[in-house]
Enzyme design. Structure first.
Site, short mmCIF file in Angstrom:
data_model
loop_
_atom_site.label_atom_id
_atom_site.label_comp_id
_atom_site.label_asym_id
_atom_site.label_seq_id
_atom_site.Cartn_x
_atom_site.Cartn_y
_atom_site.Cartn_z
N GLU A 13 0.83 -1.22 0.00
CA GLU A 13 0.00 0.00 0.00
C GLU A 13 0.85 1.26 0.00
O GLU A 13 1.80 1.38 0.77
CB GLU A 13 -0.89 0.02 1.24
CG GLU A 13 -2.04 -0.95 1.19
CD GLU A 13 -3.21 -0.48 2.02
OE1 GLU A 13 -3.75 0.59 1.71
OE2 GLU A 13 -3.58 -1.18 2.96
N ASP A 14 0.48 2.20 -0.86
CA ASP A 14 1.03 3.56 -0.82
C ASP A 14 2.57 3.57 -0.83
O ASP A 14 3.19 4.46 -0.26
CB ASP A 14 0.56 4.29 0.45
CG ASP A 14 -0.94 4.40 0.57
OD1 ASP A 14 -1.66 3.64 -0.08
OD2 ASP A 14 -1.40 5.25 1.36
N CYS A 52 -6.26 4.40 -3.81
CA CYS A 52 -6.42 2.95 -3.70
C CYS A 52 -7.65 2.37 -4.39
O CYS A 52 -7.53 1.46 -5.22
CB CYS A 52 -6.38 2.52 -2.24
SG CYS A 52 -7.52 3.36 -1.14
N ASP A 231 -0.17 -0.21 -5.18
CA ASP A 231 -1.38 0.38 -5.74
C ASP A 231 -1.16 1.78 -6.29
O ASP A 231 -1.73 2.16 -7.31
CB ASP A 231 -2.53 0.37 -4.72
CG ASP A 231 -2.17 0.96 -3.37
OD1 ASP A 231 -1.01 1.37 -3.15
OD2 ASP A 231 -3.06 0.99 -2.49
N HIS A 232 -0.27 2.57 -5.64
CA HIS A 232 -0.02 3.95 -6.07
C HIS A 232 1.10 4.52 -5.22
O HIS A 232 1.77 3.81 -4.47
CB HIS A 232 -1.28 4.80 -5.95
CG HIS A 232 -1.92 4.71 -4.60
ND1 HIS A 232 -1.40 5.32 -3.48
CD2 HIS A 232 -3.03 4.06 -4.18
CE1 HIS A 232 -2.16 5.05 -2.43
NE2 HIS A 232 -3.16 4.28 -2.83
#
Length: 482
Positions: A13-14, A52, A231-232
């Site tokens: 994540e992130d 997300c 995700d990003h």
């Protein structure tokens, strides 16, 4: 053991595209580097959205968020689409998906076989005898885990957050040793956030190591595809929520013994819209004709793409509409509402110390050069960056006569894409609610609107929640001249 490969998908994540194998020597990622050594490091992999839920909806549906209605951050499709896991299950795969969904819809009940943790089962050799797909989301690098340790931030207004009662990784990375991007001020606060994120990445890497060790112990490593991606971008201004390089240019590591050459590097352009067809291709499952992406591995591998597309829409209570097309050299951005500033208030984002630092320094007149690029009261209608010479996307070439042909070509490519998918971002959210496409969550998020302190306001006192909130003349002004 099946002759069809098992599949492990690990999503960080992130995290952004940050790892030792990508040249970041200030982070400790021996296990991600180990995975890269076992397989292929993709250098040109891109999320479709820098946040997300839209990004993850792309991964599981094989379709662009702005085509199916998952483009607003925190909206809910009324009729959930099929996921690629439906195709895998129809092809005989067992699907284990125990952690984060966050697709902007609730999948139908038949999309997975179990939601139980599977790493211990894998280590013990207790996975199903049929081919299996196993997913895990590693949350330690989430934006909220960069907030201060004190619960006063984490508990504010009932936001989803990293639980302050959970143990955090020890502070090891020296703030003095981290790189600060040119679009952020080089201050102790900013360095502290980046150093915290590096420590969180080290913990994520340790968890990746546990998964790889369990796979090795299981005896199934030789017949298992392992894919790692994010995700990003990081939860910093102009990264997460913004479709510049640092928001959408992501890591992608893939090992597949006997198929993917160990230690290889690929410059193939890959979009997250290509993930669903690729999983189908690896599994030998039919690829639905309505998918927007194409497989980059497996029996149905397609020719490489020559561009990727991305976007930005409402982020919780903060409306915007931005679309991006990127090829190997140029990154073109269209801001459909240039009158809405980059830095409009977003309740969740305001918890980040770096965001607070930007606001403080800007109010004091102490932001200069590219460090102030996020803070003007308006955006340009178009932006163009040469990512070979400007990977941070800070030197806008859209008005440069020498790049007029490039700007026109990229703009035309974006026009064709938006027409092809019938971009739902062009329609008011209230219309999508009225048509029964998405649930009505408008008042839920409108309730979050509140003004920044006067000295921090840029453009408007409140975030713009929907185009109708703009003055009439401005609400009807899209990206001029495009």
């Amino acid at each position: 053991m099946s002759d069809r490969p098992n599949i492990v998908l690990i999503v960080g994540e992130d995290i952004g595209r940050i790892a030792g194998c990508y040249g970041d020597d200030y982070v400790r990622t021996p296990n991600l580097d180990r995975l890269a050594a076992r397989g292929c490091r993709y250098d040109e992999a891109y999320s479709t959205y820098p946040v997300c839920a839209p990004s993850r909806s792309t991964m599981v549906t094989g379709q662009y968020p702005m085509r199916i209605g998952t483009h607003q951050m925190r909206s809910t499709l009324v009729h959930p689409p099929r996921l690629f896991t439906h195709e895998l299950r129809d092809a005989g795969y067992h699907v284990s998906w125990p952690t984060k969904l966050d697709f902007n819809f609730e999948p139908s009940s038949d999309w997975r076989d179990d939601d139980e943790p599977w790493v211990d089962r894998l280590r013990a050799g207790a996975m199903p005898r049929q081919p299996w797909f196993a997913y895990v989301n590693l949350a330690i690098t989430h934006e909220s885990s960069m907030w201060p340790d004190a619960g006063e931030y984490a508990d504010r207004e009932g936001l989803e957050h990293w639980d302050p009662r959970k143990p955090r990784p020890p502070r090891v990375t020296e703030p003095a040793d981290v790189p600060v991007p040119s679009y952020l001020p080089d201050t102790p606060v900013v360095r502290g956030d980046i150093a915290r994120h590096a420590d969180n990445i080290a913990e994520l890497d340790r968890q990746v190591g546990q998964i790889l060790d369990a796979l090795d112990a299981s005896g199934q490593a030789g017949n298992t595809v392992v894919m790692f991606l994010a995700d990003h971008g990081r939860g910093l201004p102009r990264e997460k929520r913004w479709p510049y390089s640092t928001g959408i240019h992501m890591p992608l590591l893939v090992s597949w013994p006997g198929v993917v050459e160990p230690g290889s590097v690929s410059d193939r352009l890959v979009s997250w819209v290509d993930l669903a067809p690729t999983f189908c291709s690896i599994a030998g499952a039919p690829i639905p004709a309505y998918y927007d992406g194409a497989a980059f591995l497996g029996a149905a591998e397609a020719p490489p793409r020559d561009r990727v597309f991305a976007g930005r829409d409402r982020m919780d209570e903060s409306f915007d509409r931005v679309r991006v097309v990127r090829d190997r050299r140029y990154h073109y951005v269209r801001n459909f509402y240039p009158q809405i500033p980059y830095c409009q208030r977003n309740l969740y984002m305001e918890n980040m110390p770096t965001m607070q630092e930007l606001r403080r320094l800007n109010a004091a007149g102490e932001l200069h050069g590219t460090a102030a690029i996020f803070m003007p009261p308006r955006k340009p209608a178009e932006e163009l960056y040469d990512v070979r010479t400007d990977p941070e996307c800070v030197h806008d070439l859209a008005g440069d006569p020498d790049h007029a042909d490039v700007r026109a070509r990229m703009a035309a490519e974006l026009d064709r894409f938006l027409a092809d998918i019938d971009d739902l971002g062009a329609y008011p959210e209230r219309d999508l609610v009225a048509k029964g496409l998405v649930a009505d969550r408008i008042e839920e998020f409108r309730a979050r609107l509140a003004p920044l302190p006067p000295e921090f306001q840029r453009g408007y006192p409140l975030a713009v929640f929907e185009p109708a909130d703009l003055p009439h003349a401005e609400a009807n002004t899209e990206a001029g001249g495009v």
